[in-house]
Design an enzyme around this catalytic site. Structure first.
Site, PDB file in Angstrom:
ATOM      1  N   HIS A 109       0.807  -1.218   0.000  1.00 32.45           N
ATOM      2  CA  HIS A 109       0.000   0.000   0.000  1.00 32.45           C
ATOM      3  C   HIS A 109       0.843   1.271   0.000  1.00 32.45           C
ATOM      4  CE1 HIS A 109      -4.006  -1.885   0.669  1.00 32.45           C
ATOM      5  NE2 HIS A 109      -3.260  -2.863   1.144  1.00 32.45           N
TER       6      HIS A 109
ATOM      7  N   ASP B 143       3.314   9.247  -1.719  1.00 31.40           N
ATOM      8  CA  ASP B 143       2.179   8.497  -1.200  1.00 31.40           C
ATOM      9  C   ASP B 143       1.873   7.334  -2.133  1.00 31.40           C
ATOM     10  OD1 ASP B 143       0.198   7.955   0.637  1.00 31.40           O
ATOM     11  OD2 ASP B 143      -0.703   9.940   0.520  1.00 31.40           O
TER      12      ASP B 143
END
Length: 472
Positions: free
Chosen positions: A157, A364
């Protein structure tokens, strides 16, 4: 569909009204597990005096969960240590904040072994196992060592760092090689997959056959599979009293001013200091905008025991106070800085009332807030998303105003452009982004990954192609 066993560091089944800062994983996994009648296994978040391996079972909103408690030493070395003070900063390109300690690495190995030992009795021969995130990279290898031949998948992730950074981690070869015990590894973007390929080809001698990595007789598929939003569940908040109330209260408190909103977990990867400095740049260079707007920054605290997180909170307090001290008037405060989370329904209303959404991380993996902001907008009068090029979401939401978060001028210019953007352009950009958010939602994400996990292993007789340079 075969039964799915999802394994992650924390287990927290998502229910309606859950606070958005709990992360997209809870929403995403709950949707997949309901459909497969599966189990979600992981740490409860609670501490025990002595690890026993006792599992607590429960069912919430149709999701079966199985959790264990960890000892204080495990929490300190595995979670606060190796996960949050070593891997998290390293994977977000912050080598300056990466702490290397043997105790951390030992705790990480120990907890992964405990996860393997404890979940083993729950696994049936036909189950598919889907492991999540950097906390549990070696878990697949630990399960293989216990004789499990089930299809094993792993989803990352976060970003995957360049090989030059990964090499700073002691034992990096063994750690990365353990990932090739999985049958499928999923990445949000081609960039993260390319960085992984560069490492395994250059430093492990892996070969590539299409999108499969080949090493020591094993084949691992490397899948680009960006996580999506549970769009239907999120947009269902539109007609709730909480959403309408939050929207109405924000509009009323704005007193005709335009609202710029940021919603981020309090973390140095989110670029919050840079965002505040860009906003200050905007007010300094465009005095005509003063008193016509304000920035609402929602930043729930996280990982408060980690020194770097204590530092960022202090810096943001100082920056917001400095901006307000310099620019505020008796009836206008330029920054509203809020250190708490809000329920998903309230966030929907907050997003919908905001003319500009700022999602400007320095790095991110995905950032579902960007997709939430798009999904919450009124298609007839939508706000504008200002998005960092270093967020994984930028690969899908390219109709946003894409900016360099390291440049205050670039971000300030984008905010000014967003505030003055004509309605027709706002509608066009929003429609393009909404189509992507709806099409590649959380069910698309889980279906794509599970389909890859269910697919048979490729023939070992196919010719192998070795690629260098991180390309596949």
């Amino acid at each position: 569909m075969k039964r799915l066993i999802c394994i992650s560091n924390r287990v927290q089944a998502a229910s309606s009204g859950a606070s958005s800062n709990r992360g997209g994983l809870a929403v995403a996994l709950s949707a997949a597990l309901r459909e497969s009648n599966g189990i979600w296994f992981g740490w409860s978040g609670e501490q025990t005096d002595e690890f026993t391996g006792q599992i607590s079972f429960r069912r919430q909103d149709g999701v079966a969960t199985a959790t264990i408690d960890l000892e204080a030493q495990d929490i300190e070395e595995y979670y606060n240590g190796f996960a949050n003070r070593t891997l998290w900063p390293l994977f977000h390109y912050r080598l300056d904040l990466t702490e290397i300690a043997r105790d951390f690495a030992g705790g990480y190995a120990r907890v992964n072994q405990r996860f393997a030992e404890t979940v083993a009795p729950l696994i049936e021969p036909e189950d598919m196992i889907w492991v999540h995130d950097y906390h549990l990279m070696p878990l697949g290898q630990r399960l293989r060592e216990r004789g499990f031949s089930n299809r094993l998948g792993f989803f990352l992730h976060t970003p995957w760092p360049p090989a030059s950074l990964m090499m700073s981690l002691p034992g990096h070869k063994d750690l990365v090689k353990s990932l090739l015990s999985y049958d499928v590894i999923g990445f949000h973007t081609d960039e993260w997959r390319a960085s992984f390929i560069d490492y395994i080809v250059t430093h492990l001698g892996a070969e590539l056959d299409g999108d499969h990595a080949l090493l020591d007789g094993r084949s691992t598929r490397l899948l680009i599979c960006p996580i999506g939003l549970d769009t239907s569940e999120f947009t269902a908040a539109r007609d709730t009293p909480a959403a309408r109330s939050a929207q109405s209260r924000l509009i009323s408190s704005a007193v005709g001013r335009q609202v710029i909103v940021g919603v981020d977990r309090l973390d140095y990867s989110k670029g919050l200091q840079e965002r505040f400095m860009a906003y200050e740049q905007l007010l300094t260079t465009r005095p005509e905008l003063r008193e016509r707007l304000f920035l609402l920054q929602i930043a729930p605290p996280s990982r408060g025991d980690v020194p770097s997180y204590q530092q960022i909170r202090a810096e943001l307090n100082a920056l917001s106070g400095g901006i307000n001290g310099e620019f505020a008037s008796i009836d206008w405060v330029p920054v509203r800085y809020v250190n708490k989370g809000y329920a998903r329904e309230e966030l929907f209303g907050i997003y919908r009332a905001s003319r500009v959404g700022l999602v400007t991380p320095l790095r991110d993996g995905m950032n579902l807030v960007a997709k939430e902001y798009v999904a919450a907008q009124d298609p007839e009068d939508p706000g504008v998303l200002v998005l960092s090029r270093f967020a994984g979401a930028a690969a899908q939401l390219d109709a946003a105003l894409i900016i360099n978060p390291h440049s205050s001028e670039d971000m300030a210019d984008a905010i000014a452009r967003a505030l003055s953007m004509p309605l027709e352009e706002r509608r066009e950009r929003h429609a393009a982004m909404l189509a992507s958010v709806v099409k590649q939602d959380v069910r698309w994400w889980s279906a794509r990954f599970i389909a890859a996990l269910e697919a048979p292993e490729p023939s070992k007789d196919r010719p192998r192609l070795t690629l260098a340079g991180g390309q596949s």
